[in-house]
Structure formats: C-alpha cells, structure tokens
Design a protein around this motif. Sequence first.
Motif, PDB file in Angstrom:
ATOM      1  N   GLU A   1       3.206 -10.946 -50.638  1.00 14.39           N
ATOM      2  CA  GLU A   1       2.394 -11.904 -51.396  1.00 14.39           C
ATOM      3  C   GLU A   1       1.222 -11.223 -52.101  1.00 14.39           C
ATOM      4  OE1 GLU A   1       0.983 -15.287 -49.190  1.00 14.39           O
ATOM      5  OE2 GLU A   1      -0.047 -16.108 -50.948  1.00 14.39           O
TER       6      GLU A   1
ATOM      7  N   HIS B   1       8.985 -10.609 -54.818  1.00 14.20           N
ATOM      8  CA  HIS B   1       7.626 -10.507 -55.368  1.00 14.20           C
ATOM      9  C   HIS B   1       7.558  -9.663 -56.637  1.00 14.20           C
ATOM     10  CE1 HIS B   1       7.983  -7.040 -52.518  1.00 14.20           C
ATOM     11  NE2 HIS B   1       7.576  -6.416 -53.599  1.00 14.20           N
TER      12      HIS B   1
ATOM     13  N   LEU C   1       4.230 -20.949 -56.415  1.00 11.94           N
ATOM     14  CA  LEU C   1       5.068 -20.090 -55.573  1.00 11.94           C
ATOM     15  C   LEU C   1       5.777 -21.003 -54.578  1.00 11.94           C
ATOM     16  CD1 LEU C   1       6.080 -17.349 -54.657  1.00 11.94           C
ATOM     17  CD2 LEU C   1       3.996 -17.098 -53.281  1.00 11.94           C
TER      18      LEU C   1
ATOM     19  N   PRO D   1       0.757 -21.731 -53.626  1.00 13.56           N
ATOM     20  CA  PRO D   1       1.874 -21.656 -52.677  1.00 13.56           C
ATOM     21  C   PRO D   1       2.279 -23.070 -52.275  1.00 13.56           C
ATOM     22  CG  PRO D   1       0.005 -20.297 -51.958  1.00 13.56           C
ATOM     23  CD  PRO D   1      -0.495 -21.214 -53.040  1.00 13.56           C
TER      24      PRO D   1
ATOM     25  N   TYR E   1       7.568 -21.569 -50.029  1.00 12.93           N
ATOM     26  CA  TYR E   1       6.581 -20.750 -49.322  1.00 12.93           C
ATOM     27  C   TYR E   1       6.845 -20.755 -47.812  1.00 12.93           C
ATOM     28  CZ  TYR E   1       2.009 -18.598 -48.550  1.00 12.93           C
ATOM     29  OH  TYR E   1       0.998 -17.733 -48.206  1.00 12.93           O
TER      30      TYR E   1
ATOM     31  N   ILE F   1      -2.588 -19.544 -58.666  1.00  9.38           N
ATOM     32  CA  ILE F   1      -1.289 -19.488 -57.993  1.00  9.38           C
ATOM     33  C   ILE F   1      -1.317 -20.486 -56.840  1.00  9.38           C
ATOM     34  CG2 ILE F   1       0.275 -18.018 -56.630  1.00  9.38           C
ATOM     35  CD1 ILE F   1      -0.867 -15.607 -58.187  1.00  9.38           C
TER      36      ILE F   1
END
Lengths: 220, 129
Positions: A175, A144, A162, A193, A165, A191
């Motif tokens: 996160e 992260h 991201l 995931p 995940y 963002i």
Amino acid sequence: MEIDLSRPILARNEGLARKNRERLAAAGVFAVDILASPGAGKTTTILATIERLRDRYRIAVIEGDIASRVDAEKVASHGIPAVQINTGGACHLEADMVGRALDALPLDGLDLVIIENVGNLVCPTEFDLGQDARVVILSVPEGHDKPLKYPAIFALADAVVLNKYDTLPVFDFDEGEFRESVARLNGAAPIFPVSATKGDGVADWVEWLAGRIEAARTTT
Amino acid sequence: MHEMGIVAEVLAAVTTAAESAGAVRVNRVRLTVGELTAVVPDSLQFAWEALAPGTPVEGAVLEVVETPARSRCVDCDLEFEHDRFDRRCPACGSYLCEVLAGNELRIDDVDVDLPDQAPVPSPHEATED
C-alpha cells in the motif's frame, strides 16, 4: 502548400463534451465518470455509493459496456434509472454516446449522474465526456504497480478508490508503494480504501463525492 | 486500440481541410502528441496505414512530433521536465505540481499539392506537340 490547422485532434469530441457539460450544469446535475479495469468492482462500488446517497440526491446511472445490459439491469433492480450504452466494440465511451444517454434521462429531476466507463485503464483517458469529476477505481488483487503501468489515467483522476481493501492480507499488495506512485503522478488526488461488498470505507469516499457535489452547487 | 478512433478523426479533419483548399494531393500530416497522453505513436502509424488507403489522404506521410512533459511546482514555482511516471518537484519534493506541457493531442499542419503546383510534366510529355 502548407495548411496550418493547429486544432485538437479530438475537437469534435471536445465540442460535444462541452455541450454535455453545459446541459448538465443548466439542469443542476453533477456527473462523475468512473474508470477502472474489468472486475475492479465498478458496478458494486456504484451500488454501494447509491445506497448511501439515494436519500440525499436523485441519482441515475449511465452504463458503458462493449455489449450486454447486465450492469444496467443490476442498477435498475435497485430502483435507480439506468441507461445502457453498448459501444459495439469500442474500448471507451465518447461524448456523443453520453449525450444520447442524457437524452434518455429526466435531467431536471436528477442531482447526480454516475457514468460507468468501459472497463479499461488506457483508452478512456483522452475522451472528455463532460463530467465534473473522474474517479479511478483500482482493486487490491490487481497489484500495487498499476499506476506505473497506466500512468495517464491515474494522472487525471480527481480521486482514487482502492477497492477490495478487505483482501489486503491475502495479496502481495504494497500500500505504501501504491500511495507513493499515485502521489508522484497526481499529488492532489485523495485515495480512499474501500470494501464495496462489505461497506468498509464507503462512507469516506461518499462524503468526498457529496462534498464535490455541494461545491459545484455553490459555484453555479 | 483507441488510436484507430484518433486516426479516423485526423483523416476526417485533413480531408475537409484539403478539399476546401482545393488540394489534389496530401503529402504530409503533422501531429503533436504529448508524452503524458495514453496515445502510442507506433499505434498511430499502424492505424494510419490501415485507414488512410481509399481516402483522399492516401499516400500521405504521418509525422508525429512528441512533446516532453513539463510541470510547475505549486510550492516553489520551479518549472521542470519529467517523465510520465513522476512529476514530483525535484527541488523541494512537493507532490503538488501543475502540468504545463505533455497532454497535447493536436493536428499542426498539412502539406498539400494544389492544382497549379502539380508535379511538372515529364520531359517526354513536355516535348510532345
């Protein structure tokens, strides 16, 4: 004697990027530049994106790698036109390379060109390619803290994916901290995931991309 | 090491400018590099020392001026300086801020000698008949 130049260092690249952008716009093609480190899942995310969008848009891929044709062959095996750029050692794509790749694509028969940049979170930052959007993919196993190590690339992203995940339970990935550090660099970037291999979250990312494509169409 | 490519662009631009001015020597090249770029000034110097020899720019000093990052808050309109990691508004806490400075990557100016400004001949040469 002092000669005043006052010009961008990368003026040549910027001029070629502008040319690419005009060419793409004239053909009604949206271009997205995908940036990530090696192994973050760029190609896998691109393939998952293609599967969801291929019925709506005519898609081609430009693959940037230092060497090999592995990625272009992978994309082509899905029936999608793919052009491989080998940078021959250079750590990023430049506008002239993308211009030559565009020469090899049937632009008038396309709606979307996905450019997979060389795996690198530093060097591509300063090089405009003529794209309409830049998307950074980070994968959970990378940690992260990456926005704090590579701030410039997160600062210019239009969106952040991201990836991997689904591996969140087995990695020490905070996160909340990731989201906070991306927001402090770039409060406007959403963002998403995603698990590109399993398909989770891909729909949200793809809808964002489709939204950008449609928005570009209505303004031109 | 994209600084190599960046320095190559600088050398090409400076060579063209020096040649069209009729310069006999390039003394100094000044660049502005914003704090928000991914360009490392030390790496530029390294690339400069590697690439300048053998070009008309050989021997010139590379001066890199770094500009601090500055943004304006979209919500409260405050203009503020910040580091490369955090451009959240210090007044209202908004994450939506537009960058005003810090992304520069520019060649500012070049100091050159023209033929008529060539170094004054040494006293020994000057007194020679």
